[in-house]
Design an enzyme around this catalytic site. Sequence first.
Site, PDB file in Angstrom:
ATOM      1  N   GLY A  59      37.075 -19.631 -40.353  1.00  0.00           N
ATOM      2  CA  GLY A  59      37.129 -18.814 -41.554  1.00  0.00           C
ATOM      3  C   GLY A  59      35.724 -18.347 -41.941  1.00  0.00           C
ATOM      4  N   SER A 118      34.361 -20.719 -34.182  1.00  0.00           N
ATOM      5  CA  SER A 118      34.061 -19.601 -35.079  1.00  0.00           C
ATOM      6  C   SER A 118      33.228 -20.125 -36.254  1.00  0.00           C
ATOM      7  CB  SER A 118      35.357 -18.930 -35.515  1.00  0.00           C
ATOM      8  OG  SER A 118      35.121 -17.677 -36.086  1.00  0.00           O
ATOM      9  N   TRP A 119      33.670 -19.929 -37.500  1.00  0.00           N
ATOM     10  CA  TRP A 119      32.948 -20.522 -38.620  1.00  0.00           C
ATOM     11  C   TRP A 119      32.856 -22.035 -38.458  1.00  0.00           C
ATOM     12  CZ3 TRP A 119      29.703 -20.492 -42.489  1.00  0.00           C
ATOM     13  CH2 TRP A 119      29.761 -21.519 -43.445  1.00  0.00           C
ATOM     14  N   ASP A 169      35.220 -11.815 -26.395  1.00  0.00           N
ATOM     15  CA  ASP A 169      35.320 -12.153 -27.820  1.00  0.00           C
ATOM     16  C   ASP A 169      34.742 -10.992 -28.627  1.00  0.00           C
ATOM     17  OD1 ASP A 169      35.074 -13.213 -30.403  1.00  0.00           O
ATOM     18  OD2 ASP A 169      34.610 -15.225 -29.661  1.00  0.00           O
ATOM     19  N   HIS A 204      38.629 -14.321 -28.682  1.00  0.00           N
ATOM     20  CA  HIS A 204      38.075 -15.247 -29.673  1.00  0.00           C
ATOM     21  C   HIS A 204      38.967 -16.449 -29.955  1.00  0.00           C
ATOM     22  CE1 HIS A 204      35.616 -16.418 -33.116  1.00  0.00           C
ATOM     23  NE2 HIS A 204      36.704 -16.460 -33.876  1.00  0.00           N
TER      24      HIS A 204
END
Length: 318
Positions: free
Chosen positions: A43, A110-111, A265, A293
Amino acid sequence: MEALYPAIKPYVTHSFAVEAPHVLHVEECGSPEGIPVLFVHGGPGAGCEPYHRQFFDPEKYRIILFDQRGAGLSTPHASLENNTTQALLADMEALREYLGIEQWVLFGGSWGSTLSLVYAETHPERVLGLILRGIFLCRPEEIQWFYQHGAHRFFPDYWEEYLRPIPPEEREDMLQAYYQRLVGDDEIARLTAAKAWSLWEGRAATLRPSKGVLNHFGDTHTALSLARIEAHYFVHNAFLTDNQILNEASRLAQIPGHIVQGRYDMICPLESAWQLHRAWPRAELSIIPDAGHSATEPGTVDALIRAVRRMASELDRS
């Protein structure tokens, strides 16, 4: 190809109160005596999903999942109050102490890779190892790539739908325009913006279209927290200094790591993973030739399962 482990349920859940008004949803799965591993979701604002438990051998790992402030089942939902990177780092440390864990492995994409890296650079003595996917160093150029200039060239049809909630005169700063709607009092505008923001991300997440991924990003509950919290973080440069993660990468030198990155990605391009690997040579980099991704793509799942298994073997020998 390795696949996810069979579905499991938590053996205990916690409602973990942190700085007001936040109460975090935490669950533990697998073996209480296993290697502690913390799943750090993306996120920010995406929350955990049941399949996230399945990356780990439940006989070898004590699997801990938590929904970050405002995300998933944590309350209050989509709250931006007292919601910063530094607050999340404090939550992770408080949770480690609450669970009686001396050191743990961090697994994040990711985050989740951003937050795991910042935590490891802040508390290297607490980290047994890092397993990271879809590297996001959260620099302004990475945020601009996806929300303003760059990724739109690959997805012009999806980009038109992302543009739609924003009038032409505001499109020179899409992040700010979305942020104003996502924090505004107009509920219809807020939900419309959240859905468009989240679907833009979901549509770009996989090399091949995935109904499951789109359903997750299109869910109103997820979309609202994801869009509000992401926009809040990104307008504030994720509460990080310029190029902070690479500048402090020397603090990772003694930590074993595995980096898994899809070659295609489009949300977090390969360049960032490559730069991180150069700055942190102890980490093994696996580039997945047929993946984007998402953590759900077969080649990425295979590489992550293998990395988790290798990490357990490495820690058993140490």
